[in-house]
Each structure stands twice: as structure tokens, then as C-alpha cells.
Motif scaffolding. Sequence first.
Motif, PDB file in Angstrom:
ATOM      1  N   ILE A  22       4.375  39.484-125.282  1.00 12.44           N
ATOM      2  CA  ILE A  22       5.704  39.618-124.676  1.00 12.44           C
ATOM      3  C   ILE A  22       5.574  39.970-123.202  1.00 12.44           C
ATOM      4  N   LEU A  26       6.830  37.539-120.248  1.00 14.37           N
ATOM      5  CA  LEU A  26       7.809  38.013-119.261  1.00 14.37           C
ATOM      6  C   LEU A  26       7.245  37.941-117.844  1.00 14.37           C
ATOM      7  N   SER A  27       5.985  38.296-117.701  1.00 13.63           N
ATOM      8  CA  SER A  27       5.346  38.274-116.388  1.00 13.63           C
ATOM      9  C   SER A  27       5.306  36.866-115.800  1.00 13.63           C
ATOM     10  N   LEU A  30       9.580  35.585-115.622  1.00 15.37           N
ATOM     11  CA  LEU A  30      10.514  36.316-114.752  1.00 15.37           C
ATOM     12  C   LEU A  30      10.570  35.777-113.321  1.00 15.37           C
ATOM     13  N   LEU A 128      16.226  42.867-112.764  1.00 15.44           N
ATOM     14  CA  LEU A 128      15.084  41.960-112.868  1.00 15.44           C
ATOM     15  C   LEU A 128      13.992  42.325-111.852  1.00 15.44           C
ATOM     16  N   THR A 132      10.274  43.342-112.762  1.00 13.03           N
ATOM     17  CA  THR A 132       9.142  42.654-112.140  1.00 13.03           C
ATOM     18  C   THR A 132       8.078  43.658-111.710  1.00 13.03           C
ATOM     19  N   LEU A 135       6.354  45.206-114.731  1.00  9.97           N
ATOM     20  CA  LEU A 135       5.419  44.266-115.356  1.00  9.97           C
ATOM     21  C   LEU A 135       4.149  44.092-114.531  1.00  9.97           C
TER      22      LEU A 135
END
Length: 160
Positions: A22, A26-27, A30, A128, A132, A135
Motif C-alpha cells: 500500500i 501510494l508513493s 500520489l 495530499l 506525500t 510517504l
Amino acid sequence: MNRERYLCLIHWAEGQPARKKILCLLSRILPIVIAGIYILCLLGCLFVYPVLLLRLALRPALCFLTVTVLRKILNFQRPYDVYDYVSLCDYHPGKGCSFPSRHTASAAIIALEIFHLWHGIGIIMLFLALLTGLLRILCGNHFIRDVLAAYGIAFVFNIL
């Protein structure tokens, strides 16, 4: 942050295969999501606020350029090189250029600029941008200082 604390954070992130997947997903996704929303906002600005289009385009571009040059000049090592481990994703040993985080600075300046025009979208973008930065740390690509410096630079460009 000392080595043990940082590695503890990294080990938490990679502790479960699902969590690792996950975080890596996401990394990767995004930045694409942020860029897509940014492009839509640029197009919206073109039709709704054409006078402000230059601001929405210029400040993020200048921030990106400044961070890129600063990273090259300073060439700080990345956490996985300093602490000798394999990062969660996007592992490029010897890459350097860790300080400040370009992903984070770009996300933050874009979010701040959009917030000035459209508060609702801007709040989502600010979330977001925070995600970021988090992450970038959890995946082991940046130190906390890299992310905090990126937020600071974005803030300075936003108020100039």
C-alpha cells in the motif's frame, strides 16, 4: 533522528507485506494524482481566472527549479545510503540529492497555490502534500529534515 529510531520507523513500514504494498503503491500513484489535479486546475484557471494563470504556473516552476539546483549543490545522501538498508520502494543506491525532497516541495507549492484560488480543492491538495511528505519518509527515501525543508521552501515561494 538517530539511526535506531529511523530504522524502527522503516521496519514498521515494511512490517507487513500488505502495508508495504500500500505504501509503495501510494508513493507511486500520489505524484501522478497531484500532477493530474494540477493540470486540471491550470486548465480551469485558464478559463476562469486567466490573470492568475501565470502565478499558478510560475511559482511551482520556480520552486521546482530552486529545489532541483539546491539538491545538486548540496548532494546529501539518502537515508538508505547513510544507514545501509534497502528502502521500501524506488531504491537507487548512491543516488544522493536527498535534501530537500523535490516530490514534497512540488506537492506543497502546488497545494498552496491552488488553495489561494479554490479553497475546497486546496484543502484536499494540502492533505495530499502532507501525505506525500509522510510517504517519502516511511518509504525510506528521505529524512524528516528533507521533507520539512521542502515544506519550508514551498511556503517561502508561496508568500513571495
